[in-house]
Design an enzyme around this catalytic site. Structure first.
Site, mmCIF file in Angstrom:
data_model
loop_
_atom_site.group_PDB
_atom_site.id
_atom_site.type_symbol
_atom_site.label_atom_id
_atom_site.label_comp_id
_atom_site.label_asym_id
_atom_site.label_seq_id
_atom_site.Cartn_x
_atom_site.Cartn_y
_atom_site.Cartn_z
ATOM 1 C CD GLU A 115 -3.159 -0.924 2.150
ATOM 2 O OE1 GLU A 115 -4.163 -1.269 2.012
ATOM 3 O OE2 GLU A 115 -2.708 -0.566 3.436
ATOM 4 C CB CYS A 128 3.284 7.242 3.338
ATOM 5 S SG CYS A 128 4.004 6.373 4.371
ATOM 6 C CB CYS A 135 6.895 -5.467 8.387
ATOM 7 S SG CYS A 135 8.058 -4.339 9.258
ATOM 8 C CB CYS A 139 6.196 -2.712 15.829
ATOM 9 S SG CYS A 139 7.992 -2.327 15.399
ATOM 10 C CB CYS A 142 2.915 -1.344 13.646
ATOM 11 S SG CYS A 142 2.899 -1.024 11.767
ATOM 12 C CB CYS A 366 0.900 6.852 11.253
ATOM 13 S SG CYS A 366 2.625 6.267 11.697
#
Length: 401
Positions: A115, A128, A135, A139, A142, A366
């Site tokens: 994305e 962004c 990933c 985290c 997230c 975010c």
């Protein structure tokens, strides 16, 4: 070879070349483009000129057809079209927020997705960009971190995100005047410094003075603190640095960001102090997601000030109200406490603006990015939750979290 915190090395899937298949030249750097043009039989004396012309048309004008390259001779255009294509990845879905934010779900040639988000503001427009599919850092606050790492994106796939956004925003007609994409942040899916070579190559293409022409001062790379590559980033790419800090004690940071077990706060902050080009006019940005009861106390704010002073860092802090996503156990800090946290840091002489959440209604804020192939939409989850509530006769609460 750089091994990621969970022991896996993110790799780029090799491109499957079919006999007679045309080469997609989007994402080639100058040297590669020149070599490709020489290889198809363009006269040696013309190679440098023709590669410069093609570069200009692809990266400055955004064309997708060789027929549009009006200053290239007809016979050379035919030769280019015979061997090459200029192809963007597929946009599976484009979503447009009420606040002007745009989110693109992009599918690459192997079927994997990432994305990209465009965020308009009064004085800038920020894109962004993702660097990986999934990933490896996990985290806990997230949404992307809940995905498994699939692979690194190629330089071409990183550049393509810029091209797609400029297509959608209609920027190619006047490539450098009245830009809507004025800034780039490498803050999308993935850890950019675990895909260093491809990120470097892509950003060099974006910064090229005869192409997209975006200044390195308008590009920010965000890392969770991959210490070995931070100094290299400053030396070899030279863009602004942002660091996902999110906690001021090692125990808390290790709990919410497992990478801290490998590169602790002391190592990360020393690497920030040594970042090439950092000074008061070009500060390092610390990103700090405000998590209720986790990292948002007055004591945390004072410790943040102490750490920045201890390491003599030219820094500012972006306070990010936590953006919820389906299944998260975290809550956003109360607004009064976010403001109090900001005031304490400001009183310590450090800029600490509160970032206005953007694109929450399309899960583009975010920490909310995740490939559609790996998620259910917020609306779908809410419908399922509502159905579960209505189906339970003894359940009296209708509130959804």
């Amino acid at each position: 070879m750089q091994i990621t915190p969970n022991g896996h090395e993110p790799i780029v899937s090799p491109r499957i070349v079919v006999p007679g298949d045309k080469l997609n030249i989007l994402g080639l750097d100058r040297a590669e483009l020149k070599a490709a043009i020489a290889e198809i039989g363009v006269p040696e004396k013309q190679v440098k000129m023709r590669s410069s012309q093609v570069w200009h048309w692809v990266y400055h004008r955004g064309v997708t057809s060789f027929d549009d390259m009006s200053n290239v001779s007809k016979d050379v255009r035919a030769k280019l079209a015979e061997h090459f294509i200029i192809e963007r990845p597929e946009i599976v879905e484009a979503q447009y927020s009420n606040d002007g934010t745009r989110k693109y779900l992009i599918r690459f040639a192997d079927g994997n997705e990432a994305e990209t988000v465009y965020i308009p503001e009064e004085d800038r427009g920020t894109l962004c960009i993702s660097s990986q599919v999934g990933c490896t850092l996990n985290c806990k606050f997230c949404h992307t971190g809940t995905m498994r790492l699939v692979r690194n994106l190629t330089a071409a796939e990183i550049v393509a995100q810029m091209m797609i956004a400029r297509d959608d925003l209609g920027e190619w007609e006047s490539p450098t005047e009245g830009r809507r994409v004025t800034n780039i942040v490498m803050m999308g899916m993935g850890e950019p410094l675990y895909n260093f070579d491809n990120v470097k190559k892509a950003l060099e293409i974006v910064m090229d003075e005869e192409g997209i022409q975006l200044s390195r001062r308008r590009i920010t790379l965000s890392t969770s603190g991959v210490v070995p590559h931070m100094e290299r980033c400053g030396q070899e790419i030279g863009v602004n640095l942002a660091v996902s800090l999110h906690a001021v004690r090692d125990d808390v940071r290790s709990e919410i960001m497992p990478i801290n077990k490998k590169y602790g706060l002391d190592e990360v902050l020393k690497a920030c102090a040594n970042y090439p080009g950092a000074h008061n006019a070009r500060r390092i940005t610390f990103e700090y997601a405000m998590l209720k009861g986790v990292n948002d106390s007055d004591a945390d704010a004072r410790e943040l000030v102490r750490l920045i002073r201890k390491y003599k860092l030219p820094a500012k802090v972006n306070l990010i109200p936590f953006n919820p996503w389906p299944g998260t156990v975290y809550e956003c800090s109360e607004w009064d406490q976010i403001q109090r946290f900001s005031d304490i840091v400001y009183e310590g002489g450090i800029s600490a603006p509160i970032r206005t959440p953007r694109g929450r209604d399309i899960m583009a804020a975010c920490g909310q990015l995740k490939s559609a192939s790996e998620k259910k939409s917020k609306a779908q989850l809410e419908r399922e939750a509502a159905a579960a509530v209505s189906a339970e006769p003894h359940h009296t609460s209708t509130g959804l979290t």
